[in-house]
Scaffold this active site. Sequence first.
Site, short mmCIF file in Angstrom:
data_model
loop_
_atom_site.label_atom_id
_atom_site.label_comp_id
_atom_site.label_asym_id
_atom_site.label_seq_id
_atom_site.Cartn_x
_atom_site.Cartn_y
_atom_site.Cartn_z
N GLU A 147 -59.23 54.52 86.86
CA GLU A 147 -60.34 53.68 86.38
C GLU A 147 -61.18 53.15 87.53
OE1 GLU A 147 -61.78 53.82 83.46
OE2 GLU A 147 -60.05 52.98 82.43
N HIS A 148 -62.48 53.19 87.33
CA HIS A 148 -63.45 52.72 88.33
C HIS A 148 -63.32 53.49 89.63
CE1 HIS A 148 -65.76 49.47 86.52
NE2 HIS A 148 -64.68 49.18 85.82
N ASP B 206 -64.47 56.99 89.49
CA ASP B 206 -65.30 58.21 89.38
C ASP B 206 -66.57 58.10 90.21
OD1 ASP B 206 -66.52 56.41 87.61
OD2 ASP B 206 -66.98 57.94 86.11
N SER C 33 -80.99 57.33 62.85
CA SER C 33 -79.57 57.01 63.00
C SER C 33 -79.07 56.29 61.75
CB SER C 33 -79.38 56.09 64.21
OG SER C 33 -78.11 55.50 64.15
N LEU D 137 -65.81 53.04 74.20
CA LEU D 137 -65.21 54.38 74.03
C LEU D 137 -66.27 55.46 74.25
CD1 LEU D 137 -62.88 53.71 70.93
CD2 LEU D 137 -62.29 53.62 73.35
N SER D 138 -67.33 55.11 74.96
CA SER D 138 -68.35 56.06 75.40
C SER D 138 -69.25 56.60 74.31
CB SER D 138 -67.70 57.26 76.11
OG SER D 138 -67.44 56.94 77.41
N ASP E 149 -67.34 59.99 81.85
CA ASP E 149 -67.52 59.94 80.39
C ASP E 149 -68.24 61.19 79.88
OD1 ASP E 149 -66.45 57.48 80.81
OD2 ASP E 149 -68.28 56.35 80.39
N TYR F 222 -70.54 45.90 86.89
CA TYR F 222 -70.32 47.31 87.24
C TYR F 222 -71.10 47.65 88.51
CZ TYR F 222 -69.69 52.33 86.44
OH TYR F 222 -69.33 53.65 86.56
#
Length: 402
Positions: free
Chosen positions: A35-36, A38, A69, A134-135, A181, A231
């Site tokens: 995690e964190h 990439d 949508s 969850l992307s 992702d 981030y």
Amino acid sequence: MNKYESEVCSVFEARFGHAPARTFFAPGRVNLIGEHIDYNGGRVMPCSLSLGTYAAASPRADGRIRLVSADMRGGVIEADIGAVSALECRPECFSGFGWAAYPLGVAAKLASRSHSIGGFEMAVCGSLPRGSGLSSSASLEVLTCAVLKELFGLTLDGVSASLLSLEAERDCAGVNCGIMDQFVCAMGRRGAAVLLDTHTLEYGYFPFDPGENVLLIMNTKKPRRLADSKYNERRAECEEALRLIGGLFEPQKTALCEITPEEFASVSAVLPEPLLRRARHAVTENRRTLEAAEALEAGDIARLGRLINASHDSLRDDYEVTGRALDTIVEAARSHPAVLGARMTGAGFGGCAIAIAERSAAEDVIAHVSALYRSRIGYDCEIYTAETGDAPFGKDDNDENC
Ligand code: GLA
């Protein structure tokens, strides 16, 4: 046809007055570990989910793009392929399109690479809980690549589709994320975790079969409000740490995750706080991911569970991206004897955590965590069993990477 495919087809027919040419699916993801890192050239190990985003689509001969949508308020968003292709890929140029900035950003990026695309109609609907980390955005970008590839007969492989989707997210939606992702939403496979080296883009599939165990997704229901600003702050801290220590090696290190934990010990004194802890997370998380791959290969889910626990602790103490809701849900899970490991997944600051639990005790674990979480946080979480799913480009290549 499942209920989401039926829904997306009825929305399409109601808005556009005819049946779609085809339906499409792209998954969301959970990250098992890595995690964190990439954006630090590290190894990550995500799985694609059976939850994701569905589309119904048809080409149009007149160059118009019409998007709707089922999940968002508002009507049809219209644009023209010529005008979209001419837009500069900057967030200001796409912000007026709301959610449609993602598909239009992908269309603009494809056009900028001389892919010949025309107008199209597309309805989308998602089975991913929105804003849960969850992307859903990567899923929508990759879905658009799959739709346009099919409608216009493009030559587009999964790695190119992930890189193009990442560019659309960074340049058109303005989120400076890593490749994980988009890569797994394009390339994942049912029953497998992807081990991706984000420095070289080498990848392989590891059978992910928890056997006697299950993978639980635990949604804190806490919106990831700080996620974007923090981030970017973490990315900047990692860049600064690399600037300070990269040159101390011969040859120079070009990414934090090129540094082994042993090498890191010899230079860490150079780093001030909090850069020391940020870099230590990156370096140790990369090692944990490699160890997790060994554990999966050996079918040693108990070891995987211990690594998952250590990953969360590092994200909490060194990287500081967890927060009360995620720490509480992870602690609640770990306090059940049938849980082998639990950690946050994704960017952090809210969103989802995962837990590996004995299958026979899953219901009891869910009840235990739900009750503890409610009593400590004051509102309900949502927990379900994760199923892995196939991504649209996951089986394009030969099987060399298995
Ligand atoms: C978000 C980003 C990814 C990755 C994770 C943290 O999901 O989109 O690129 O950096 O956070 O691992």
